[in-house]
Motif scaffolding. Structure first.
Motif, PDB file in Angstrom:
ATOM      1  N   GLU A  48      49.572  21.896  -9.412  1.00 32.83           N
ATOM      2  CA  GLU A  48      50.430  21.105 -10.356  1.00 32.83           C
ATOM      3  C   GLU A  48      51.788  21.964 -10.281  1.00 32.83           C
ATOM      4  O   GLU A  48      53.062  21.199 -10.458  1.00 32.83           O
ATOM      5  CB  GLU A  48      49.810  20.617 -11.210  1.00 32.83           C
ATOM      6  CG  GLU A  48      48.790  19.574 -11.316  1.00 32.83           C
ATOM      7  CD  GLU A  48      49.275  18.266 -10.915  1.00 32.83           C
ATOM      8  OE1 GLU A  48      50.485  17.890 -11.219  1.00 32.83           O
ATOM      9  OE2 GLU A  48      48.467  17.309 -10.801  1.00 32.83           O
ATOM     10  N   GLU A  49      51.607  23.304 -10.713  1.00 29.44           N
ATOM     11  CA  GLU A  49      52.788  23.887 -10.860  1.00 29.44           C
ATOM     12  C   GLU A  49      53.506  24.108  -9.737  1.00 29.44           C
ATOM     13  O   GLU A  49      54.828  24.034  -9.905  1.00 29.44           O
ATOM     14  CB  GLU A  49      52.334  25.389 -11.245  1.00 29.44           C
ATOM     15  CG  GLU A  49      51.536  25.548 -12.686  1.00 29.44           C
ATOM     16  CD  GLU A  49      52.219  25.121 -14.036  1.00 29.44           C
ATOM     17  OE1 GLU A  49      53.498  25.485 -13.713  1.00 29.44           O
ATOM     18  OE2 GLU A  49      52.012  24.659 -14.855  1.00 29.44           O
TER      19      GLU A  49
ATOM     20  N   ASP B 106      54.081  12.812 -11.765  1.00 27.10           N
ATOM     21  CA  ASP B 106      54.455  14.149 -11.664  1.00 27.10           C
ATOM     22  C   ASP B 106      55.585  14.420 -10.919  1.00 27.10           C
ATOM     23  O   ASP B 106      56.231  15.421 -11.097  1.00 27.10           O
ATOM     24  CB  ASP B 106      53.389  14.997 -10.578  1.00 27.10           C
ATOM     25  CG  ASP B 106      52.001  14.997 -11.465  1.00 27.10           C
ATOM     26  OD1 ASP B 106      51.939  15.164 -12.477  1.00 27.10           O
ATOM     27  OD2 ASP B 106      50.894  15.287 -10.748  1.00 27.10           O
TER      28      ASP B 106
ATOM     29  N   ARG C 207      57.784  13.637 -14.460  1.00 28.54           N
ATOM     30  CA  ARG C 207      57.633  14.600 -15.901  1.00 28.54           C
ATOM     31  C   ARG C 207      58.461  15.883 -15.748  1.00 28.54           C
ATOM     32  O   ARG C 207      58.976  16.328 -16.807  1.00 28.54           O
ATOM     33  CB  ARG C 207      56.420  15.062 -15.872  1.00 28.54           C
ATOM     34  CG  ARG C 207      55.472  13.919 -16.419  1.00 28.54           C
ATOM     35  CD  ARG C 207      53.950  14.167 -16.523  1.00 28.54           C
ATOM     36  NE  ARG C 207      53.406  13.300 -17.487  1.00 28.54           N
ATOM     37  CZ  ARG C 207      52.069  13.194 -17.660  1.00 28.54           C
ATOM     38  NH1 ARG C 207      51.245  14.066 -16.779  1.00 28.54           N
ATOM     39  NH2 ARG C 207      51.418  12.334 -18.409  1.00 28.54           N
TER      40      ARG C 207
ATOM     41  N   SER D 244      49.666   8.040  -9.533  1.00 26.75           N
ATOM     42  CA  SER D 244      49.396   9.275  -9.573  1.00 26.75           C
ATOM     43  C   SER D 244      48.358   9.458  -8.439  1.00 26.75           C
ATOM     44  O   SER D 244      47.681   8.477  -7.966  1.00 26.75           O
ATOM     45  CB  SER D 244      48.574   9.937 -10.763  1.00 26.75           C
ATOM     46  OG  SER D 244      47.679   8.955 -11.289  1.00 26.75           O
ATOM     47  N   ILE D 245      48.210  10.738  -7.968  1.00 27.72           N
ATOM     48  CA  ILE D 245      47.065  11.040  -7.111  1.00 27.72           C
ATOM     49  C   ILE D 245      45.982  12.106  -7.827  1.00 27.72           C
ATOM     50  O   ILE D 245      46.188  12.423  -8.724  1.00 27.72           O
ATOM     51  CB  ILE D 245      47.609  11.887  -5.724  1.00 27.72           C
ATOM     52  CG1 ILE D 245      48.178  13.096  -6.058  1.00 27.72           C
ATOM     53  CG2 ILE D 245      48.414  10.845  -4.895  1.00 27.72           C
ATOM     54  CD1 ILE D 245      48.855  13.925  -4.857  1.00 27.72           C
TER      55      ILE D 245
ATOM     56  N   SER E  95      43.776  14.926  -9.128  1.00 27.41           N
ATOM     57  CA  SER E  95      43.792  16.488  -8.832  1.00 27.41           C
ATOM     58  C   SER E  95      42.338  16.971  -9.452  1.00 27.41           C
ATOM     59  O   SER E  95      41.704  16.343 -10.006  1.00 27.41           O
ATOM     60  CB  SER E  95      44.735  17.117  -9.814  1.00 27.41           C
ATOM     61  OG  SER E  95      44.552  16.611 -11.318  1.00 27.41           O
ATOM     62  N   GLU E  96      42.027  18.283  -8.895  1.00 22.82           N
ATOM     63  CA  GLU E  96      40.629  18.676  -9.362  1.00 22.82           C
ATOM     64  C   GLU E  96      41.259  19.938  -9.930  1.00 22.82           C
ATOM     65  O   GLU E  96      42.123  20.942  -9.664  1.00 22.82           O
ATOM     66  CB  GLU E  96      39.869  18.855  -8.222  1.00 22.82           C
ATOM     67  CG  GLU E  96      40.190  20.013  -7.145  1.00 22.82           C
ATOM     68  CD  GLU E  96      39.375  19.854  -5.945  1.00 22.82           C
ATOM     69  OE1 GLU E  96      38.187  19.141  -6.151  1.00 22.82           O
ATOM     70  OE2 GLU E  96      39.399  20.653  -4.932  1.00 22.82           O
ATOM     71  N   PHE E  97      40.072  20.806 -10.828  1.00 19.15           N
ATOM     72  CA  PHE E  97      40.539  21.689 -11.496  1.00 19.15           C
ATOM     73  C   PHE E  97      39.670  22.916 -10.505  1.00 19.15           C
ATOM     74  O   PHE E  97      38.630  22.718 -10.181  1.00 19.15           O
ATOM     75  CB  PHE E  97      39.430  21.710 -12.885  1.00 19.15           C
ATOM     76  CG  PHE E  97      39.370  23.087 -13.532  1.00 19.15           C
ATOM     77  CD1 PHE E  97      40.602  23.686 -14.290  1.00 19.15           C
ATOM     78  CD2 PHE E  97      38.152  23.833 -13.713  1.00 19.15           C
ATOM     79  CE1 PHE E  97      40.395  24.753 -15.014  1.00 19.15           C
ATOM     80  CE2 PHE E  97      38.268  25.036 -14.428  1.00 19.15           C
ATOM     81  CZ  PHE E  97      39.500  25.453 -15.097  1.00 19.15           C
TER      82      PHE E  97
ATOM     83  N   PRO F  38      42.796  29.664 -13.553  1.00 19.70           N
ATOM     84  CA  PRO F  38      42.689  28.220 -13.269  1.00 19.70           C
ATOM     85  C   PRO F  38      44.115  27.626 -13.068  1.00 19.70           C
ATOM     86  O   PRO F  38      45.031  27.822 -13.330  1.00 19.70           O
ATOM     87  CB  PRO F  38      42.146  27.714 -14.663  1.00 19.70           C
ATOM     88  CG  PRO F  38      41.624  28.864 -15.297  1.00 19.70           C
ATOM     89  CD  PRO F  38      42.574  30.332 -14.763  1.00 19.70           C
TER      90      PRO F  38
ATOM     91  N   LEU G 273      45.225  23.489 -11.343  1.00 18.70           N
ATOM     92  CA  LEU G 273      44.797  22.051 -10.791  1.00 18.70           C
ATOM     93  C   LEU G 273      45.403  21.802  -9.402  1.00 18.70           C
ATOM     94  O   LEU G 273      46.727  21.967  -9.178  1.00 18.70           O
ATOM     95  CB  LEU G 273      45.478  21.084 -11.859  1.00 18.70           C
ATOM     96  CG  LEU G 273      44.653  20.994 -13.361  1.00 18.70           C
ATOM     97  CD1 LEU G 273      45.458  20.399 -14.153  1.00 18.70           C
ATOM     98  CD2 LEU G 273      43.515  20.525 -13.212  1.00 18.70           C
TER      99      LEU G 273
END
Lengths: 342, 342
Positions: A147-148, A201, A204, A222-223, A225-227, A234, A236
């Motif tokens: 995400e970042e 995303d 934002r 959105s699509i 995402s997973e942790f 950590p 996403l």
């Protein structure tokens, strides 16, 4: 007292405008404008008067239409409602640049639509796949990173990308009258939300700076995402799988999922916003529905019933039938973009 | 000036408490309490001092740990963190009443777990299915109606349902010290969110009234819903299909989906909250992680590593290893529930 006097002027102006369209009432409105005009880029007319009358009545204690602060929820579509969407959704321009950059790692795209058409520069075929196809394209090109990292790629792109017609930064092509409307509503204790078919995303990283709308008030497609615990760092990770399409019937669903309250104010510009406006109109507290009608071929674009992008057909009929506010951009907006005011 | 003096007292109290636990520092803290204690139901001790020290540093301009208002995001688990969760999740008590009421229309439940066990009053089997099983049970029993109808059913149930042990309304069994913590954070311009494995639609009808947290700041598990135009009376119908499980790895995903910002403060009570705390701890702005440890068999319940509900095992190890704050309910909370103060 001053506020009360101003309110009287506005009511008088509103009433006179609608009943007689006489010059005296116009003059009165001008006087009010000098004192305190919450929507200076809007010409006096039906839309501006209706907006102000609605806000005044729902914020006036004792008025039968008064709405408590916690229920003053306003939802805005983004593409074509808060910023332009021609000649293609701005997010699509971003996606094109990304798909081109990612194409060497995805040989399968050369035989798969709409990727094939996009890479061949055949925008007509890309657009003919409709909004769902575009969203798929956008989503697929947005995965495979954290995400970042994605946020950073959006910010980097916005810094350098320029619109093909205006040569302006995309975030400069927001509508000045709508910025004023957002601010006016917030000044009256509304919470303003974006409810867009565009990617959540993608929006934002810049909505707070550009619209004053923080990330947690942005709803979009959105699509998944997973942790990933990532050995103590950590992140996403964005997956190539659609999570939610925030368009048409999806908009009321997205509103319920994120906000959990029915809006009392909703603004859009296309048939993709119709269900959001229908849902809002069912609010028993009363509600205001607004369509931005793209009528300005000179300063912006003119399109509605036949457009691939931002098609406004059923919505226009329903707005007319139900007395919803339809903003005639050419007639009612003094300026389109903030940079025209410089 | 008064604030600065108070801060000095607190720092002195904090330091002395930790270093010597002497009565002089206790006395100083008592003095401060008289002036302005933001957490009056918390005994002086490590947790209270750490919370206040964190809030003071992130809200003090010029402090290297200062965090701007727009990034002050705090996330709270609900079950076992803001209200009790024994002898079963309160939402499960609601679901039991609903399943019993709906059972005549669902003969297939008599051969299907965990419905079968629930209808037979065999709670041990129901609980042995784990949290995911419980959520499925809850979700399945929550569909087949509109959002408005479901909301009404929650409000109706809360009015009459009473907890089997305390005979109190379920919404009375919230933790007074946590109410104070929520209020303290908001007074320091934090946005407080709930991030719960519980149902989003089960919580939203009452979180604003009970916690001061509006529906759009509540994140939880959900079933899908669909928009129905309903011949001009639009509604959202709840479908018997899981949309999202907001637990464990789902919590950071839910936070990203709804908030779009990484928290700087997160509180939970179980291993189901561990990923939320890990994700929060990766915030480069610095962050505060808190576990409520259920140690009070007399006033509440005592459970952790071996519990079916609210199991706290890996989380307790990681909290200890990383120096996260672990609140000892028995030792650190003067009261548990607001009604004990009457």
């Amino acid at each position: 007292m001053k506020k009360f006097f101003f309110l009287l002027l506005l009511i008088a102006g509103f009433w006179s405008c609608r009943q007689q369209e006489n010059t005296v009432s116009e003059g009165m409105s001008e006087t009010a404008v000098v004192v305190q005009d919450p929507l200076p880029s809007w010409n006096d007319g039906a839309s501006k008067s209706a907006i102000i009358a609605f806000v005044e009545k729902v914020t006036t204690e004792g008025n039968p239409s008064f709405v408590p602060v916690q229920d003053r929820i306003a939802t805005f579509d983004n593409d074509g409602t808060l910023w332009s969407e021609q000649p293609m959704y701005f997010q699509l321009a971003f996606a094109i640049d990304r798909v081109k950059g990612m194409a060497p790692d995805h040989p399968e795209w050369s035989n798969k639509q709409p990727f094939k058409a996009l890479l061949e520069g055949d925008m007509e075929t890309v657009l003919s796949e409709g909004e769902a196809g575009l969203i798929k394209l956008v989503m697929a090109s947005h995965s495979g990173m954290t995400e970042e990292e994605f946020k950073q790629s959006v910010m980097d792109w916005l810094k350098t990308a320029r619109h093909p017609k205006t040569n302006q930064a995309y975030t400069s092509m927001v509508y000045q009258p709508m910025l004023e409307l957002l601010e006016y509503l917030r000044a009256n204790d509304f919470k303003t939300f974006i409810v867009s078919g565009g990617g959540i995303d993608f929006m934002r990283p810049w909505t707070e700076m550009v619209y004053g709308i923080p990330p947690y008030q942005v709803i979009g497609s959105s699509i998944k995402s997973e942790f990933d615990y990532n050995e103590g760092n950590p992140v996403l990770r964005k997956l190539p799988e659609i999570n939610f399409i925030d368009d048409k019937e999806g908009k009321p669903v997205g509103i319920n999922q994120h906000i959990g309250k029915k809006p009392i104010f909703a603004a859009g510009n296309s048939d993709g916003d119709l269900q959001m406006l229908q849902y809002t109109s069912s609010n028993t507290k009363g509600a205001f529905m607004l369509y931005v009608h793209h009528t300005d071929a000179d300063r912006e674009w003119a399109y509605d019933r036949e457009s691939h992008i931002g098609k406004l057909d059923k919505g226009l009929d329903q707005a007319t039938a139900n007395g919803w506010t339809v903003v005639d951009m050419a007639e009612e907006w003094k300026v389109i973009y903030p940079y025209e005011m410089n």
